[in-house]
Design a protein around this motif. Structure first.
Motif, short mmCIF file in Angstrom:
data_model
loop_
_atom_site.label_atom_id
_atom_site.label_comp_id
_atom_site.label_asym_id
_atom_site.label_seq_id
_atom_site.Cartn_x
_atom_site.Cartn_y
_atom_site.Cartn_z
N LEU B 209 0.80 -1.23 0.00
CA LEU B 209 0.00 0.00 0.00
C LEU B 209 0.84 1.28 0.00
O LEU B 209 0.63 2.14 -0.85
CB LEU B 209 -0.99 -0.02 1.17
CG LEU B 209 -2.03 1.08 1.09
CD1 LEU B 209 -2.98 0.84 -0.06
CD2 LEU B 209 -2.80 1.18 2.40
N PRO B 210 1.81 1.42 0.94
CA PRO B 210 2.59 2.66 0.92
C PRO B 210 3.33 2.85 -0.39
O PRO B 210 3.46 3.98 -0.87
CB PRO B 210 3.59 2.47 2.07
CG PRO B 210 3.01 1.42 2.90
CD PRO B 210 2.24 0.51 2.00
N SER B 211 3.80 1.76 -0.98
CA SER B 211 4.57 1.92 -2.21
C SER B 211 3.65 2.34 -3.36
O SER B 211 4.07 3.11 -4.24
CB SER B 211 5.32 0.64 -2.54
OG SER B 211 4.60 -0.19 -3.39
N ILE B 212 2.42 1.88 -3.35
CA ILE B 212 1.49 2.32 -4.39
C ILE B 212 1.12 3.78 -4.17
O ILE B 212 1.09 4.58 -5.10
CB ILE B 212 0.21 1.44 -4.38
CG1 ILE B 212 0.55 -0.01 -4.70
CG2 ILE B 212 -0.81 1.98 -5.38
CD1 ILE B 212 1.16 -0.22 -6.04
N ILE B 213 0.90 4.13 -2.90
CA ILE B 213 0.54 5.53 -2.61
C ILE B 213 1.67 6.45 -3.04
O ILE B 213 1.45 7.49 -3.66
CB ILE B 213 0.22 5.70 -1.11
CG1 ILE B 213 -1.08 4.97 -0.79
CG2 ILE B 213 0.10 7.18 -0.76
CD1 ILE B 213 -1.42 4.96 0.67
N LYS B 214 2.89 6.06 -2.73
CA LYS B 214 3.97 6.97 -3.09
C LYS B 214 4.16 7.02 -4.60
O LYS B 214 4.58 8.03 -5.14
CB LYS B 214 5.26 6.65 -2.33
CG LYS B 214 6.09 5.51 -2.82
CD LYS B 214 7.33 5.42 -1.94
CE LYS B 214 8.10 4.14 -2.22
NZ LYS B 214 9.14 3.89 -1.23
N SER B 215 3.79 5.93 -5.29
CA SER B 215 3.87 5.95 -6.75
C SER B 215 2.92 7.00 -7.34
O SER B 215 3.25 7.64 -8.34
CB SER B 215 3.52 4.59 -7.33
OG SER B 215 4.34 3.60 -6.81
N PHE B 216 1.75 7.16 -6.72
CA PHE B 216 0.84 8.21 -7.18
C PHE B 216 1.52 9.57 -7.08
O PHE B 216 1.44 10.39 -7.99
CB PHE B 216 -0.44 8.21 -6.35
CG PHE B 216 -1.45 7.19 -6.80
CD1 PHE B 216 -2.12 7.35 -8.00
CD2 PHE B 216 -1.72 6.07 -6.04
CE1 PHE B 216 -3.04 6.42 -8.43
CE2 PHE B 216 -2.63 5.12 -6.46
CZ PHE B 216 -3.30 5.30 -7.65
N PHE B 217 2.20 9.80 -5.96
CA PHE B 217 2.89 11.07 -5.79
C PHE B 217 4.01 11.23 -6.82
O PHE B 217 4.21 12.31 -7.37
CB PHE B 217 3.45 11.20 -4.37
CG PHE B 217 2.40 11.56 -3.36
CD1 PHE B 217 2.05 12.88 -3.18
CD2 PHE B 217 1.79 10.59 -2.61
CE1 PHE B 217 1.07 13.22 -2.27
CE2 PHE B 217 0.80 10.92 -1.70
CZ PHE B 217 0.45 12.24 -1.53
#
Lengths: 326, 272, 249
Positions: B209-217
Motif C-alpha cells: 500500500l505505501p509503495s502504491i501511494i507513493k507511486s501516485f505522488f
C-alpha cells in the motif's frame, strides 16, 4: 511584475519550509514512537550484554513491548540495562519475571526477553529491577566433563550408602561380612574408585582452568606455541586423565568380578537376594560406573580430535610406536 | 595591498550576491511550481473534462514506457538475485531469497526505479512537447479556438501520469519478481509456484500500500514538473531541449525527495 | 448570436491602448477602428508591437490601459466564458501556422469545432472541414500530418482552420512570413478571396509590402507604439515623411 515575483519567491520559501518541517516532524514521530504512549521503565542487571544497544527491542513472551533505553556499566561486571515498556503489558509482567538477552534470529539484532513469572506474584512497578538469567557459555568438553563428575558423585554416594549399611550390619547384610574375600574385594574396589574420583576432580579443575584461559582468548595457537609451561601442563593433565580412565575401568572390572562371583556362589546370592534394596543399589552402582567410564573414554576421544590437543596425541602415538619397537 | 583587499572584498560581495540570486531563483521556481500544482487542483474538478485526451495520454504514457520499464525491472530482479545469492547461501538462508527480493522490489526498487525511468522518458517527453507547442504558438492557438489549453494539455497529462505510474510500478514489480524467480529456478531449483507463494507469504498489504501511494505522488510530480517546464518555457527552439533536460533533473530530484518523505511517513504507520 | 453587424458601428474599436512588458513600453496610445467587412493592413518594424496588438485584441495579452471593444464587447472586462464566446467569432492566423503537430489536418480543423457545437448546428463536422479545405484548395491533404506539409500548405491549412468557424473578424499575424514571393502572393490573394466569400473584417499584421498592398483596404503604419499614419496604400506610398518612406525603400 517585480512585486508578483517577490510574492512567488515568498510562496516558494514557505513551501520549502513547510516540506522541511513536515519531514522533520515525520522523522521525530517515527523515532519516538513511545512518545505518544503510556510507558514505564524497568531495569535489569547483567554481567554480559552481548552487544545489546539502546534502541533494541524488548520482548515479553515473544511480543515486542518496548525498547532498551540505556546500557550502563555500573562496575566491572555489573551492567545495568534500562528498558521502556508499554504500560498496557505491565499487569502481565510479574515481580519475579526473568529477563535474559537473546538475539532475533540467526543474524538478527540483540534483544531482551522477559519471561512472565508466576501468576500469584504482583505485577512490576515503575523503576523495578527484574532478575536476570545469563546462559553459561561452556565448551563441549567442559560440559561432558561436568556430567561425568555428576555421575561419579552419584556413584560415590551410592557406594557410601552401601558401605554404611554394611558397617552397621543391617539385616541380611551381615552375611556378606562373613565372606572375607568379598569384603576385601569390595574395599579394594571402593578405594580405587575413590582414588579415581579424586583424580578426576583434580583434573576437572585443571581442565576448567585451561578452557577458561582459552576462552579469554590469548590467541589459541599463539598460546600453545609460546607458552611452553602451559603446554606441558596440558600434556600432564591429559596424561592424568588417561590414567584415571584406566583406573575407573579397573575399578569397574573388580566390581564386575565381585558380581560374577556372587553369581557363582549360591549361598552368597541367596543372602543377597533377600535384601532387594541392596541388590538394586549394587546394580545401579555398576551401571553408573560403566556409564562414567564410557563417558570418560568419550571425553578422551573428543579431546583427541580437538585441534588444540591433536599435537599431543600424535606425539603420544609416536612414542608408543617407538617404545614398542626395541 | 589595500586595493587588493578591496577587490577581494568586492569579489566576496559579488559571490554572495550570486548565491543570493540563485537561492532566490530556487524559491521563485518552487513558488511557481506550487502555484502551477495549485492551479491543477483548482481546475481539475470542473468541466469541461477532456476524457478522450486523458485516455489517449494514459495509453501513450503506458505504451511508451512499458518496454523500458519492463526491461529494466526484469534486469533489476535478475541482478539483485544474483548479487545477493552468495551471501544468503553463506548464511544458509536461500529460502529467504523470495522474501528479501520481494520486499526490496515492492517497497523501494520498483517504485523508485520506475519513477526515475518515467521521469526520464515521460517527463522529458511532456516537457519537450509542451515547450515546442508553446514556442510554435500552438498553446495560444488552442486558447483562441475556445479550448482551455491548461485543461486540455496539463490536466490530462498530469492526471495520466498520476494514474499510469502506479500501474507501471505494479507491472515492474511483477516483472522484477519474475526475473528473480527465473534465477532462483535455474540456479537453485526453486519452482515458480514455490517462489511466488513464498513472496506472497512474506509480503503484506502494509508493504504494497505505501509503495502504491507513493507511486501516485511520483506520477503527479513527474507530470506536473514536465507540464510546468513546458508550459512556461521561454521562447525559441533551443529552449525546448533545455526544458526537457530541466524537467528530467527536477522530476528525478523530486522523486527522491518524495521517496525520503514517504519512507519517514510510512515508518510512523509501521510502528503503530 | 447577438453580434449582428448592424448593432455596432465598427468591428474593432481601440482607443489609447497602452501595453508594456517590464520596462519595455510597446504600445503607447494606439488608436484603430475597423469597419465591418474592411481589411486593415498594419505595418511596422519588427519589435514595434504589431503582434502584441492583435494578441491584445483577442485577449491573449492583458492590456495595461485604454479602451478595447471587439464586436461590441469590452474585451478587458470579459469573463473566461464570455471571452470564449467572443473568440468563436474571431479567427486568428498565427505566424508559424501553429498547427497541432500530433493531429492530422482533419483533426486540426475539427479541433475548434469541439467547443462551439452551437455554432455548427445543422452542419456535419465532416462537411465543414471539407468545405474549408476546398476554399483553400487543399482537400487532398485531409489525412496528412502537419510535418508532411510545406510551409505554404501549412499556412493554407491554418487559414482553413481559422475560417471553419465562419468568423466575423480575422486577425492575421505575418501571413506571408517565411514564404517565397509567389506563394506569398497566392496567400495574399486567398486572404482577399476569403474576405469576399465570408464578408469578414480583417486586421493583417505584416512587414511585406506586397501583402499589404494586395490585402489592405487601408494601411496603418505603427511606429513608437502609435498609429503613425493611416490611409490608402497608394496615398501612404506617395508620402515624403522619412519614417513612412523608410518602409517603401
Amino acid at each position: 511584475m517585480e512585486k508578483s515575483t517577490q510574492r512567488t519567491a515568498r510562496l516558494g520559501f514557505l513551501v520549502i519550509l513547510g516540506a522541511l518541517i513536515f519531514t522533520v516532524t515525520a522523522y521525530l514521530i517515527g523515532q519516538k514512537q513511545d512518545m505518544f504512549r503510556q510507558t514505564f521503565v524497568i531495569s535489569v542487571v547483567f554481567n554480559n550484554v552481548n552487544g545489546l544497544q539502546p534502541g533494541n527491542n524488548v520482548r515479553f513472551s515473544g511480543i515486542n513491548v518496548g525498547t532498551v533505553l540505556s546500557v550502563e556499566i555500573k562496575s566491572d561486571s555489573v551492567i545495568e540495562v534500562m528498558m521502556r515498556v508499554r504500560e498496557s503489558v505491565r499487569p502481565f509482567i510479574k515481580k519475579d519475571a526473568v529477563a535474559s538477552i537473546g538475539s532475533d534470529g540467526l543474524m538478527g539484532n540483540m534483544l531482551v526477553n522477559i519471561s512472565p513469572g508466576s501468576a500469584t506474584v504482583p505485577p512490576v512497578e515503575n523503576k523495578d529491577r527484574l532478575r536476570s538469567f545469563s546462559r553459561i557459555k561452556t565448551d563441549d568438553i567442559l560440559k561432558t566433563l561436568n556430567m561425568t563428575n555428576e555421575n561419579a558423585a552419584m556413584l560415590t554416594s551410592n557406594l557410601l550408602e552401601v558401605t554404611q549399611q554394611i558397617k552397621h550390619g543391617h539385616g541380611t547384610l551381615t552375611y556378606l561380612l562373613y565372606d572375607s574375600t568379598m569384603r576385601q574385594d569390595l574395599t579394594r574396589s571402593i578405594r580405587s574408585l575413590r582414588q579415581a574420583m579424586d583424580q578426576t576432580n583434580h583434573l576437572l579443575a585443571e581442565a576448567n582452568g585451561i578452557v577458561e584461559q582459552v576462552e579469554k582468548g590469548k590467541g589459541v595457537v599463539g598460546w600453545l606455541l609460546t607458552d611452553t609451561t602451559t603446554a606441558v601442563h596440558v600434556k600432564t593433565t591429559l596424561a592424568n586423565l588417561d590414567k584415571t580412565s584406566a583406573r575407573i575401568t579397573l575399578a569397574s572390572d573388580s566390581l564386575q568380578e565381585f558380581v560374577s562371583r556372587l553369581n557363582h556362589d549360591p549361598g552368597l546370592l541367596n543372602a543377597l537376594l533377600r535384601d532387594t534394596t541392596m541388590r538394586t543399589d549394587f546394580q545401579e552402582t555398576l551401571r553408573n560406573l560403566n556409564e562414567s567410564s564410557v563417558k570418560l573414554n568419550e571425553n578422551m576421544e573428543a579431546m583427541r580430535s580437538h585441534v588444540l590437543f591433536r599435537g599431543y596425541f600424535k606425539d603420544k602415538e609416536k612414542k608408543a610406536k617407538t617404545g614398542q619397537k626395541p | 595591498m589595500l586595493r587588493h583587499a578591496a577587490t577581494s572584498t568586492l569579489l566576496l560581495f559579488k559571490n554572495r550576491l550570486v548565491v543570493l540570486r540563485l537561492l532566490r531563483q530556487f524559491f521563485v521556481t518552487t513558488g511557481q511550481i506550487s502555484q502551477f500544482a495549485a492551479r491543477y487542483w483548482r481546475e481539475v474538478w470542473f468541466p469541461p473534462y477532456e476524457f478522450q485526451e486523458l485516455l489517449k495520454q494514459c495509453f501513450l504514457i503506458g505504451n511508451k514506457s512499458m518496454a523500458l520499464v519492463g526491461t529494466t525491472g526484469f534486469i533489476m530482479g535478475i541482478v539483485l538475485t544474483l548479487q545477493t545469492r552468495p551471501t544468503l547461501i553463506e548464511f544458509g538462508a536461500q529460502s529467504w531469497m523470495p522474501a528479501m527480493v520481494g520486499i526490496a522490489i515492492v517497497r523501494e526498487i520498483g517504485p523508485v526505479l520506475t519513477a526515475l525511468i518515467c521521469a526520464g522518458k515521460v517527463g522529458s517527453g511532456i516537457g519537450a512537447e509542451l515547450a515546442s507547442m508553446k514556442v510554435t504558438e500552438q498553446i495560444d492557438a488552442m486558447e483562441v479556438s475556445g479550448t482551455n489549453p491548461f485543461k486540455y494539455l496539463v490536466i490530462t497529462r498530469v492526471t495520466a501520469t498520476t494514474i499510469m505510474i502506479p500501474v507501471l510500478v505494479i507491472m515492474s514489480d511483477l516483472i522484477s519478481l519474475g526475473g528473480s524467480a527465473i534465477v532462483e529456478n535455474l540456479k537453485g531449483g526453486v519452482s515458480f509456484t514455490l517462489y511466488f507463494s513464498k513472496v506472497l507469504e512474506f509480503l503484506q498489504f502494509g508493504d504494497l500500500l505505501p509503495s502504491i501511494i507513493k507511486s501516485f505522488f511520483f506520477g503527479f510530480a513527474i507530470g506536473i514538473i514536465g507540464c510546468y517546464k513546458g508550459y512556461t518555457s521561454s521562447r525559441g527552439t533551443e529552449g525546448v531541449g533545455r526544458t526537457a533536460n530541466e524537467a528530467v533533473v527536477i522530476a528525478s530530484l523530486l522523486v527522491f525527495v518524495l521517496d525520503f518523505i514517504a519512507v519517514l511517513v510510512t515508518d510512523i504507520f509501521y510502528e503503530l | 448570436m447577438n453580434s449582428d453587424p448592424q448593432t455596432y458601428s465598427s468591428v474593432v474599436s481601440i482607443r489609447n491602448l497602452h501595453k508594456s512588458f517590464g520596462s519595455n513600453h510597446v504600445l503607447r496610445g494606439f488608436h484603430l477602428d475597423v469597419a465591418a467587412g474592411e481589411n486593415v493592413a498594419v505595418m511596422g518594424k519588427s519589435g514595434s508591437g504589431k503582434s502584441v496588438l492583435i494578441k491584445c485584441i483577442i485577449g491573449l495579452e492583458p492590456i495595461d490601459e485604454g479602451q478595447l471593444i471587439v464586436l461590441g464587447k469590452d474585451v478587458p472586462k470579459l469573463s473566461v466564458r464570455e471571452l470564449d464566446e467572443l473568440r468563436a467569432d474571431v479567427g486568428f492566423q498565427f505566424q508559424g501556422s501553429a498547427l497541432y503537430d500530433s493531429m492530422t489536418v482533419r483533426e486540426n480543423l475539427e479541433f475548434p469545432l469541439r467547443r462551439h457545437l452551437e455554432k455548427i448546428k445543422g452542419y456535419r463536422a465532416e462537411d465543414l472541414v471539407k468545405e474549408a479545405l476546398e476554399n483553400v484548395g487543399l482537400l487532398n491533404a485531409i489525412d496528412l500530418l502537419p510535418s508532411e506539409l510545406s510551409g505554404g500548405m501549412k499556412k493554407r491549412i491554418a487559414l482553413a482552420r481559422t475560417i471553419i468557424m465562419r468568423p466575423k473578424l480575422i486577425l492575421y499575424d505575418e501571413p506571408t512570413s517565411g514564404l517565397d514571393p509567389i506563394t506569398a502572393r497566392e496567400i495574399s490573394r486567398l486572404i482577399v478571396d476569403i474576405q469576399k466569400q465570408y464578408q469578414a473584417a480583417s486586421v493583417v499584421i505584416t512587414h511585406d509590402l506586397a501583402c499589404a498592398r494586395i490585402t489592405g483596404n487601408r494601411l496603418v503604419i505603427l511606429s513608437d507604439g502609435k498609429n503613425y499614419i493611416e490611409g490608402k496604400y497608394e496615398e501612404v506610398e506617395r508620402m515624403t515623411d522619412p519614417v513612412v518612406h523608410s518602409f517603401f525603400t
